[in-house]
Structure formats: C-alpha cells, structure tokens
Design a protein around this motif. Structure first.
Motif, PDB file in Angstrom:
ATOM      1  N   ARG A  81       2.435  -0.536  11.952  1.00 41.84           N
ATOM      2  CA  ARG A  81       1.088  -1.062  11.707  1.00 41.84           C
ATOM      3  C   ARG A  81       0.436  -0.468  10.464  1.00 41.84           C
ATOM      4  N   CYS A  82       0.655   0.838  10.249  1.00 42.36           N
ATOM      5  CA  CYS A  82      -0.135   1.562   9.256  1.00 42.36           C
ATOM      6  C   CYS A  82       0.692   2.137   8.110  1.00 42.36           C
ATOM      7  N   ASN A  83       2.016   1.947   8.156  1.00 41.39           N
ATOM      8  CA  ASN A  83       2.889   2.496   7.117  1.00 41.39           C
ATOM      9  C   ASN A  83       2.701   4.014   7.006  1.00 41.39           C
ATOM     10  N   MET A  84       2.671   4.678   8.154  1.00 38.78           N
ATOM     11  CA  MET A  84       2.484   6.133   8.177  1.00 38.78           C
ATOM     12  C   MET A  84       3.555   6.776   9.055  1.00 38.78           C
ATOM     13  N   SER A  85       4.186   7.818   8.536  1.00 38.50           N
ATOM     14  CA  SER A  85       5.195   8.573   9.275  1.00 38.50           C
ATOM     15  C   SER A  85       4.575   9.836   9.850  1.00 38.50           C
ATOM     16  N   LEU A  86       4.801  10.054  11.145  1.00 38.41           N
ATOM     17  CA  LEU A  86       4.400  11.284  11.812  1.00 38.41           C
ATOM     18  C   LEU A  86       5.645  12.006  12.305  1.00 38.41           C
TER      19      LEU A  86
ATOM     20  N   GLY B 206       0.811  -1.211   0.000  1.00 38.40           N
ATOM     21  CA  GLY B 206       0.000   0.000   0.000  1.00 38.40           C
ATOM     22  C   GLY B 206       0.842   1.258   0.000  1.00 38.40           C
ATOM     23  N   ARG B 207       0.158   2.364  -0.035  1.00 38.10           N
ATOM     24  CA  ARG B 207       0.799   3.668  -0.123  1.00 38.10           C
ATOM     25  C   ARG B 207       1.307   4.106   1.248  1.00 38.10           C
ATOM     26  N   HIS B 208       2.533   4.604   1.280  1.00 35.47           N
ATOM     27  CA  HIS B 208       3.058   5.168   2.524  1.00 35.47           C
ATOM     28  C   HIS B 208       2.424   6.534   2.771  1.00 35.47           C
ATOM     29  N   PHE B 209       1.936   6.747   3.981  1.00 37.67           N
ATOM     30  CA  PHE B 209       1.375   8.037   4.371  1.00 37.67           C
ATOM     31  C   PHE B 209       2.499   8.876   4.977  1.00 37.67           C
ATOM     32  N   LEU B 210       2.930   9.888   4.250  1.00 40.70           N
ATOM     33  CA  LEU B 210       3.972  10.788   4.724  1.00 40.70           C
ATOM     34  C   LEU B 210       3.290  11.986   5.365  1.00 40.70           C
TER      35      LEU B 210
END
Length: 396
Positions: A325-330, A6-10
């Motif tokens: 878990r979500c492939n999202m960077s904060l 899936g798409r990485h959430f940057l």
C-alpha cells in the motif's frame, strides 16, 4: 510487483538510506588502489574512522559485512578451545555465539529474555567464579538489532574490572555506531566491531575492528587460523594508507564523505536526532496501545523500535500490506520473535518528516488490516517532535 510511484521508505534497521553526497562519492571513477591518490584517501578514512569509534588506536577496515568483523575479532585474539562468555540479548548475540562454536572456541551463553540488555552483575558473578581464568573474552552486543535493546557497555567494563578478571572485552556496535553514543577508549573496550550499512549511511560492504593495545598483544599469542582477517598484514599496509589486498575502493570514497557529514552535523547532534526520532516513535507505539519489545526505559534503542502486535495478529502480514500500500519496508521479527514483532528503523540519514511519514504508513496498515489500535499515534509523535526540537550542539 507492479511499479510503485514515489520514494520507497526504507525503514528497516539497516541497511539504511544512503544520502546523495555519499552515493555521488561511491559513483566516482574507481582509482588505482596502489597509486598516490588512494594513499591519501586511505590515510584520511583510517584516521577519520577513529573519531567515530572515539579511539586513538587503530581501526582495521575489511571489505566484508559485519559478520566478517565478528570473525576477525575472534580469530585475532583467541586460540582453539578458549572459553568466551557471551550474553543472549537477541538474535545477533545468538549468531555470534554460534560462530564462536564453529571456529572451535567454547562459548558460554548467559541466558536472556530478549527484552533486556546485558546484565553486568551476572557477568561479574560468572567471572568471579572462573578462578582458573579459563574465560579469555567477554563478547556482547551493544545494540541488539532484533529487539531494540541497548546494553550499558560502561557497566560491563566496570563489572569485569571489579571481578579482577583479565578477560578481553569484545563489543558489537553494528547497529549503534554513528547512531548511539559509543566510546571505545573511555569504556576500555578491546575490540569493537562495526559495519558500514547503518549509522555510517553507506551500503553494505565495509566492516571494522577497533583494537586496543591489549587486543594487539593478545593477537601475538592467538592460535586460531587467520589469513584474510589477520590484523598484522592490515596494520602494516595501513601505515601508508594502503591495504594488503584489493580494498572496496569506491565504498572507501563514500566512507570519507560519510565521516565528513557526521562531523559537519556534529556527533552529539547526530545522537540527539536519533534519540528524538526514537522517542517520537515510542510515543506513537504507546498511543496505538502496543507493547515495545524492550522492557526497560533505560535500555531503549535510538536506532530502532521493535513493536509487539496483539496475539492473533500477524506482524509479517502487516508488513506485507504496508509494503504493497505504502511502498515502505519494515523490519521483520527474528528467531522466536518471527511474525510477532515488526521493527521500525530510525537511524542513518533521516529527518522528522521521514519519521512521521513512516509512522503514518504503519497507521494506514493497522487500519487497513483491522488490527485493534487507538488512532492518533502519528499526532502523538508530531506533538512530541514539535515540542522537543532541542538546541544543536556545536558541530565537531
């Protein structure tokens, strides 16, 4: 790290997602930076970028990060030992202050609480005290990326004017340019610093100095050493669309498209989109029961929201869990906010589904880590977005 589908959430506060048309422009074959095709490109971007700063004066473009543009602003306008009045709004204001010291200037940092913006009254008071006119510049950050606080630059200019002080006004817009309304000419700013990797939707690698006539006059008297950063050489070459040394050719190709995209949407619509995303995010944070790092409603950033976790809970552990878990960077907390806050970026190329997707990832992480919160923050954000579409302004 194993493959994550899936798409990485940057969702950090920059660098931001680079849209496909900009990537395509950057991916075009490199052209001769001394040839006629580049001259046309150079003239287009040097003219177009002025509209984003809202200035009719020159904007100098460097192949550098925003830190380079900080240095350029200082070395082109000041001399060794000059006093510079700065305001501690957060991590990046502090770093600019450290740079001034390293360059041989004498910065004076007005202390802040990392939860509010520049106090214009304090600036005015200090300038009135400076009867010897030893302070040569006031340097402040428009949008403090570490805290999610936006300062009122027009109020700072009014404070300088009321004091009758001749100090130059230098402003960092690295995380606000192209995301939050900014007016270089109207607010009578002398040097505005910008970067490519946030609201301009480009990768890192370009930085900017928008310069006033006063700043250009000051550069003739300034005695700090400069070569690479020298405005004179840049402006002389820019007259015909060229640069005195090899520019970041492909990034400039992307910049041309990014400017076009901002105007196709309309700058007022761009700012409104950021405002909506920011308020939707704050609705979710409030519903979860967490504090927003910014203390003042009038200073909320449209570019990012810094969220304070309850005592005893690690913001860095939450971020790591969400990434896994979500492939999202904060964004992480910086300086004294390390491990205490996480930062949600909502700037650049995004829409409502990306905002709610990012908030869903946060809520998954909160639940998974057992951090006390009130479920339903995403619903609160969706309710806000559904009821506040906003009528688009005419694109310009």
């Amino acid at each position: 790290m194993s493959y994550q589908p899936g798409r990485h959430f940057l969702q950090i506060p920059g660098p931001t997602n680079t849209p496909l048309p900009v990537l395509a422009a950057i991916g075009r074959p490199t052209i001769d930076h001394r040839g006629p095709e580049f001259g046309t490109l150079g003239r287009d971007v040097l003219s177009g970028i002025r509209t984003i700063f809202k200035t009719t004066n020159p904007v100098v473009i460097y192949p550098a990060s925003g830190t380079g543009a900080w240095e350029a602003a200082l070395v082109n306008t000041l001399s060794p030992g000059d006093r510079v009045l700065m305001f501690e709004t957060g991590w990046f204001a502090t770093l600019w202050n450290r740079m001034a010291t390293k360059l041989g200037l004498a910065p004076e940092l007005i202390k802040g609480d990392w939860r509010s913006g520049v106090n214009a009254d304090a600036v005015e008071t200090r300038l009135r005290e400076d009867r010897a006119r030893e302070i040569k510049a006031v340097a402040v950050v428009h949008n403090e990326t570490s805290t999610g606080v936006t300062s009122n630059i027009a109020a700072v200019r009014r404070a300088i004017d009321r004091s009758g002080h001749p100090a130059l006004l230098l402003v960092d817009t690295i995380s606000s340019l192209g995301s939050i309304d900014y007016r270089h000419d109207e607010w009578d700013v002398d040097v505005t610093v910008g970067g490519s990797q946030k609201g301009l939707m480009l990768p890192p690698g370009l930085s900017f100095n928008a310069v006033s006539d006063r700043a250009l006059a000051a550069s003739k008297r300034a005695r700090l050493p400069r070569s690479f950063w020298d405005w004179d050489d840049m402006l002389a070459s820019n007259t015909n669309g060229y640069f005195p040394y090899t520019p970041a050719t492909n990034l400039l190709q992307g910049l041309k498209v990014a400017i076009e995209m901002l105007h196709q949407e309309g700058l007022d619509n761009v700012f409104r989109r950021h405002q909506r995303a920011a308020e939707a995010t704050r609705q979710a944070v409030r519903h979860w029961g967490f504090e927003i790092q910014c203390d003042n409603d009038e200073e909320y950033s449209s570019s990012l929201t810094a969220v304070r976790l309850p005592e005893g809970h690690s913001a860095d552990a939450l971020r790591a869990d969400i990434l896994g878990r979500c492939n999202m960077s904060l964004g992480n907390g910086l300086g004294p906010l390390a491990d205490k806050v996480f930062r949600i970026g909502h700037l650049g190329d995004f829409h409502d589904l990306m905002v709610t997707g990012a908030l869903s990832g946060v809520e998954i992480g909160l639940k998974a880590r057992g951090i006390p919160y009130h479920p339903g923050g995403v619903d609160a954000a969706m309710s806000y977005l559904a009821g506040n579409a906003g009528a688009p302004a005419e694109a310009a």
